[in-house]
Scaffold this motif. Sequence first.
Motif, mmCIF file in Angstrom:
data_model
loop_
_atom_site.group_PDB
_atom_site.id
_atom_site.type_symbol
_atom_site.label_atom_id
_atom_site.label_comp_id
_atom_site.label_asym_id
_atom_site.label_seq_id
_atom_site.Cartn_x
_atom_site.Cartn_y
_atom_site.Cartn_z
ATOM 1 N N VAL A 28 -8.786 10.449 -9.140
ATOM 2 C CA VAL A 28 -8.832 9.919 -7.773
ATOM 3 C C VAL A 28 -8.390 8.456 -7.744
ATOM 4 C CG1 VAL A 28 -10.345 9.360 -5.827
ATOM 5 C CG2 VAL A 28 -10.619 11.525 -7.031
ATOM 6 N N CYS A 29 -8.939 7.658 -8.651
ATOM 7 C CA CYS A 29 -8.700 6.204 -8.609
ATOM 8 C C CYS A 29 -7.279 5.827 -9.013
ATOM 9 C CB CYS A 29 -9.697 5.496 -9.524
ATOM 10 S SG CYS A 29 -11.404 5.600 -8.974
ATOM 11 N N ALA A 30 -6.750 6.462 -10.065
ATOM 12 C CA ALA A 30 -5.436 6.074 -10.568
ATOM 13 C C ALA A 30 -4.326 6.289 -9.530
ATOM 14 C CB ALA A 30 -5.133 6.822 -11.867
ATOM 15 N N PRO A 31 -4.224 7.465 -8.882
ATOM 16 C CA PRO A 31 -3.176 7.625 -7.856
ATOM 17 C C PRO A 31 -3.338 6.656 -6.685
ATOM 18 C CG PRO A 31 -4.058 9.758 -8.509
ATOM 19 C CD PRO A 31 -4.953 8.726 -9.104
ATOM 20 N N ALA A 32 -4.588 6.413 -6.272
ATOM 21 C CA ALA A 32 -4.811 5.490 -5.154
ATOM 22 C C ALA A 32 -4.348 4.079 -5.513
ATOM 23 C CB ALA A 32 -6.292 5.484 -4.774
ATOM 24 N N TYR A 33 -4.602 3.657 -6.743
ATOM 25 C CA TYR A 33 -4.189 2.322 -7.169
ATOM 26 C C TYR A 33 -2.664 2.222 -7.232
ATOM 27 C CZ TYR A 33 -4.375 -2.091 -9.718
ATOM 28 O OH TYR A 33 -4.233 -3.408 -10.077
ATOM 29 N N ILE A 34 -2.011 3.251 -7.754
ATOM 30 C CA ILE A 34 -0.548 3.243 -7.841
ATOM 31 C C ILE A 34 0.074 3.244 -6.446
ATOM 32 C CG2 ILE A 34 1.448 4.639 -8.514
ATOM 33 C CD1 ILE A 34 0.185 3.061 -10.801
ATOM 34 N N LEU A 35 -0.490 4.033 -5.527
ATOM 35 C CA LEU A 35 0.021 4.042 -4.155
ATOM 36 C C LEU A 35 -0.119 2.667 -3.505
ATOM 37 C CD1 LEU A 35 -1.239 7.490 -2.795
ATOM 38 C CD2 LEU A 35 1.130 6.790 -3.206
ATOM 39 N N ALA A 36 -1.199 1.967 -3.826
ATOM 40 C CA ALA A 36 -1.396 0.625 -3.274
ATOM 41 C C ALA A 36 -0.341 -0.343 -3.809
ATOM 42 C CB ALA A 36 -2.801 0.126 -3.605
ATOM 43 N N ILE A 37 0.022 -0.202 -5.086
ATOM 44 C CA ILE A 37 1.081 -1.051 -5.638
ATOM 45 C C ILE A 37 2.404 -0.796 -4.921
ATOM 46 C CG2 ILE A 37 2.518 -1.438 -7.682
ATOM 47 C CD1 ILE A 37 0.066 -1.118 -9.408
ATOM 48 N N VAL A 38 2.759 0.490 -4.754
ATOM 49 C CA VAL A 38 4.011 0.828 -4.066
ATOM 50 C C VAL A 38 3.964 0.360 -2.608
ATOM 51 C CG1 VAL A 38 5.511 2.727 -3.353
ATOM 52 C CG2 VAL A 38 4.429 2.778 -5.611
ATOM 53 N N ALA A 39 2.783 0.447 -1.993
ATOM 54 C CA ALA A 39 2.638 0.053 -0.592
ATOM 55 C C ALA A 39 2.806 -1.446 -0.382
ATOM 56 C CB ALA A 39 1.269 0.491 -0.065
ATOM 57 N N MET A 40 2.823 -2.235 -1.456
ATOM 58 C CA MET A 40 3.119 -3.662 -1.315
ATOM 59 C C MET A 40 4.505 -3.872 -0.705
ATOM 60 S SD MET A 40 0.579 -5.662 -2.381
ATOM 61 C CE MET A 40 1.249 -7.208 -2.987
ATOM 62 N N ILE A 41 5.374 -2.861 -0.838
ATOM 63 C CA ILE A 41 6.701 -2.934 -0.218
ATOM 64 C C ILE A 41 6.571 -3.132 1.286
ATOM 65 C CG2 ILE A 41 8.818 -1.627 0.233
ATOM 66 C CD1 ILE A 41 8.390 -0.250 -2.460
ATOM 67 N N GLY A 42 5.541 -2.523 1.890
ATOM 68 C CA GLY A 42 5.347 -2.634 3.331
ATOM 69 C C GLY A 42 5.166 -4.059 3.809
ATOM 70 N N ALA A 43 4.653 -4.928 2.950
ATOM 71 C CA ALA A 43 4.429 -6.322 3.346
ATOM 72 C C ALA A 43 5.747 -7.035 3.630
ATOM 73 C CB ALA A 43 3.658 -7.059 2.249
ATOM 74 N N SER A 44 6.817 -6.626 2.938
ATOM 75 C CA SER A 44 8.111 -7.269 3.184
ATOM 76 C C SER A 44 8.862 -6.613 4.336
ATOM 77 C CB SER A 44 8.968 -7.209 1.913
ATOM 78 O OG SER A 44 9.210 -5.877 1.533
ATOM 79 N N GLN A 45 8.374 -5.460 4.832
ATOM 80 C CA GLN A 45 9.039 -4.767 5.930
ATOM 81 C C GLN A 45 8.453 -5.132 7.297
ATOM 82 O OE1 GLN A 45 11.722 -2.871 5.152
ATOM 83 N NE2 GLN A 45 11.324 -3.348 2.994
#
Length: 502
Positions: free
Chosen positions: A302-319
Amino acid sequence: MTLLPQTELTAADREHGLRLLIIEALFSGGAAALTSGVILTAFALHLGASNVMVGILAAMPFLAQLLQLPAIQLVERWRRRKQIAVFASLIGRTMLAIMAALAFFSGTTALLIFLAAQMLLCGLGAIGGCAWNAWMRDLAPEERLGEVFSRRTIWLTVISLVLGLAAALALDWTRAGSAARNGVFAAMFACGCVTGLISARIVAMMPEPVMPPAAGRLELRALLSQPLGDANFRRLLVFVASWQFAINLATPFFTVFIVRRLHFAVSFVLLLSVASQIANILALRLWGRLSDKFANKSVLAVCAPAYILAIVAMIGASQLGDRTMVKLWLVGLHLIMGATIAGVTLASTNIALKLSPRGSATAYVATNAITTALAAGIAPILGGLLAQFFAARQFELVARWSSPGGVLTLPVLLTAWDFYFLIAGLIGTYAIHRLSLVRETGEIERRAMVGQVLNETRRSIRNISSVAGLRAATDLPGALLRDAQTRIRLKRAQQARTRPMR
């Protein structure tokens, strides 16, 4: 006060040492809070560090852990753990004074001196830490290990949060590149040096029991052969290596991304760090209950996929265009990362212990630690080189919707850091795949585990929203007071029993 080990330790000596252990946490925690993590990266940027240099700084603490291997030999041969810990601390913490002086300089020479001082600090910290861990294992009674080190962890966390907020305010009041900012960084590292030296003084006052006779010479090849020959443990090591590589490829550069790409102040990054730590503390108990009830692998699923998705979602900050929305987005992601990394850290440590056969835990844990140090140390250095490569490149994807009412165009622009976070996400996805190959008794399906997390969360919310929950929220100070009163009464009773009769 002596730096020599004691042949006999009385109960009073041991209790005195354990009290000093808690007090020492305030000073060592203060030194770390003021000179590491976000503040260290911010100081490097203040001196003009490149992405590669930031990566090297992030790699140093991990690669330095490899020095624990020769440190084991040093401890076994010299057998004076207090001396090793104190001398390593004194010399290492002195490097913070050099870093404080560098706040008023800039250029390549200042950066190289800064890197050399940090390298020496990390290396001596690893050597001293090896001696410290072995010493504390003999000082604290086995039945009180959890109690003593949980209290120490609480104080370390509290001082880190308090000083993190203070540092954020101090940096917020000064302008980047100003003389006042130079003074703030110099003051932080000077205070870190002073508190670190006080910590070394307190460590020197703690008693050290004499080490038991050596069992024989420790051979590194023999130490690693058994865990590397265990197929299931090898699968765990592949997960650990790929996971540590993925997260340490990205997370050390969050500060650089937020400050240089998004143009937020360093103080905001420190506040994000504080929010992440708070989420970490609040979630740790939940993950502990679930890992005990089910399996560590289920928590990781549960924790590992959520953490990885949060890293990828950092892209949203630049959009996102709105600055307020970007701030809220970053706060939300840091809360998710803080909560989920608590579960990953707890479960990955526990599963390594659980898969270690009785009597061989030392070899298995050491192999796991070496794997972590290598992967987490190489990743930031490679990450810095990749960041330099992608800095001059960008990719634009345009989505166009045509209708009788007109044409709607939605451009998506991927810049340097967006590529970077995507690569970390892909490697993290591979790590999660490798985790699925590890076998652990008691594991349950990911969907069932998510249901358990939601149930625990709903229960916690119901408790907090009720009168009983409000009472539980205020129980901590009262419990501490009652505990202190009980200890005082017990001490008085023991004194009364030992007092000679007249």
